[in-house]
Design a protein around this motif. Structure first.
Motif, short mmCIF file in Angstrom:
data_model
loop_
_atom_site.label_atom_id
_atom_site.label_comp_id
_atom_site.label_asym_id
_atom_site.label_seq_id
_atom_site.Cartn_x
_atom_site.Cartn_y
_atom_site.Cartn_z
N VAL A 38 44.43 25.79 41.13
CA VAL A 38 43.80 26.54 40.04
C VAL A 38 43.03 27.72 40.64
O VAL A 38 42.22 27.55 41.54
N THR A 39 43.32 28.91 40.14
CA THR A 39 42.74 30.15 40.64
C THR A 39 41.38 30.43 40.01
O THR A 39 41.18 30.18 38.83
N CYS A 40 40.47 30.97 40.80
CA CYS A 40 39.19 31.48 40.30
C CYS A 40 39.40 32.90 39.79
O CYS A 40 40.11 33.68 40.42
N THR A 41 38.76 33.25 38.69
CA THR A 41 38.85 34.62 38.21
C THR A 41 37.57 35.05 37.50
O THR A 41 36.85 34.21 36.96
N THR A 42 37.34 36.35 37.53
CA THR A 42 36.18 36.90 36.81
C THR A 42 36.60 37.45 35.44
O THR A 42 35.77 37.94 34.70
N ARG A 43 37.89 37.35 35.13
CA ARG A 43 38.30 37.85 33.81
C ARG A 43 37.91 36.84 32.73
O ARG A 43 37.80 35.64 33.00
N PRO A 44 37.71 37.32 31.49
CA PRO A 44 37.35 36.39 30.42
C PRO A 44 38.52 35.48 30.02
O PRO A 44 39.68 35.82 30.27
N LYS A 45 38.20 34.35 29.41
CA LYS A 45 39.22 33.43 28.91
C LYS A 45 40.05 34.12 27.83
O LYS A 45 39.53 34.93 27.07
N ARG A 46 41.33 33.74 27.77
CA ARG A 46 42.21 34.24 26.71
C ARG A 46 42.70 33.06 25.89
O ARG A 46 43.02 32.01 26.44
N TYR A 56 39.50 28.80 36.97
CA TYR A 56 38.05 28.60 37.04
C TYR A 56 37.46 29.95 36.66
O TYR A 56 37.63 30.93 37.39
N PHE A 57 36.80 30.02 35.53
CA PHE A 57 36.22 31.28 35.07
C PHE A 57 34.80 31.40 35.62
O PHE A 57 33.95 30.55 35.35
N VAL A 58 34.57 32.44 36.45
CA VAL A 58 33.26 32.62 37.09
C VAL A 58 32.77 34.05 36.88
O VAL A 58 33.56 34.94 36.55
N THR A 59 31.49 34.25 37.10
CA THR A 59 30.94 35.60 37.01
C THR A 59 31.25 36.36 38.30
O THR A 59 31.61 35.75 39.31
N GLU A 60 31.07 37.67 38.27
CA GLU A 60 31.30 38.47 39.49
C GLU A 60 30.32 38.05 40.59
O GLU A 60 30.68 38.01 41.77
N ALA A 61 29.08 37.72 40.21
CA ALA A 61 28.08 37.28 41.19
C ALA A 61 28.51 35.98 41.86
O ALA A 61 28.39 35.82 43.08
N VAL A 78 42.74 42.59 40.61
CA VAL A 78 43.88 42.96 39.77
C VAL A 78 43.33 43.46 38.43
O VAL A 78 42.60 42.73 37.75
N HIS A 79 43.68 44.69 38.07
CA HIS A 79 43.19 45.30 36.83
C HIS A 79 41.67 45.21 36.70
O HIS A 79 41.13 44.92 35.63
N GLY A 80 40.98 45.41 37.83
CA GLY A 80 39.52 45.42 37.81
C GLY A 80 38.85 44.05 37.78
O GLY A 80 37.63 43.95 37.72
N ARG A 81 39.64 42.98 37.82
CA ARG A 81 39.09 41.61 37.81
C ARG A 81 39.41 40.94 39.15
O ARG A 81 40.44 41.19 39.75
N TYR A 82 38.52 40.05 39.57
CA TYR A 82 38.70 39.35 40.84
C TYR A 82 39.44 38.02 40.62
O TYR A 82 39.19 37.32 39.64
N TYR A 83 40.34 37.72 41.56
CA TYR A 83 41.09 36.47 41.55
C TYR A 83 41.06 35.90 42.96
O TYR A 83 41.15 36.64 43.93
#
Length: 198
Positions: A38-46, A56-61, A78-83
């Protein structure tokens, strides 16, 4: 189906629309000893995405703090979001004897490939196998992307431009599977796994 020999870290990449997600789901259904990382990402849930299952949805911090602690096996913007792929999760599953399936882009695959090459005699190096899935042609890829009715014309053009760049990286992978027929491509993936298991 079970594969109990050496655990594999299966890194699978493909251009958007090549069928990577569908094939990965089929592999997970096929092998009872395989888990998806399971990948961590800073993008919002869809939509109906579930934290801890889809991502895993996390903040940029939070992401930056994990990055500082070297918690990621690979990471990308990717597209301004971290993975990022969590090192502890992957290594824990491999140590438990499970095969780990990672569906990631060519950038992430390259990072893990470098670490595996530097770690030949240890867990990561012994388990690493990478596979690139390609469509039969760019024309077929364009038809698939258009047929999904999910993206604008500009987005499809952008994805095709990225796909052409990614397909130039296919030679970096240990294995290449052409997905012109889903069942045939799945059989080829299973054959790769069987061969790598020895």
């Amino acid at each position: 189906m079970s594969n109990r020999k050496r655990p594999l870290l299966l890194v699978i990449s493909a251009p958007s629309g090549a069928g990577k997600t569908t094939l990965c789901h089929k592999l997970l259904d096929e092998f009872d000893n395989m888990v998806r990382s399971v990948t961590c990402t800073t993008r919002p849930k869809r939509g109906r995405e579930v934290d801890g299952k889809d991502y895993y949805f996390v903040t940029e911090a939070e992401f930056a703090a994990r990055l500082k602690r070297d918690a990621f096996l690979e990471h990308a913007v990717v597209h301004g979001r971290y993975y990022g792929t969590l090192r502890k999760e992957v290594e824990g599953a491999l140590k438990a004897g499970k095969d780990v399936l990672l569906a990631i882009d060519v950038q992430g695959a390259s990072q893990i490939r470098s670490q595996a090459a530097a770690d030949k005699n240890h867990l990561l190096g012994r388990s690493f196998v990478d596979i690139f899935i390609v469509p039969p042609s760019i024309r077929v890829l364009e038809e698939r992307l258009t047929g999904r009715n999910e993206d604008s014309e500009d987005e499809i053009k952008r994805r095709l431009a990225v796909a052409k760049k990614e397909m130039k990286c296919a030679g970096d992978y240990m294995h290449c599977v052409v997905n012109d027929d889903l069942d045939k491509a799945l059989d080829e993936l299973k054959a790769v796994i069987a061969a790598e298991k020895g």
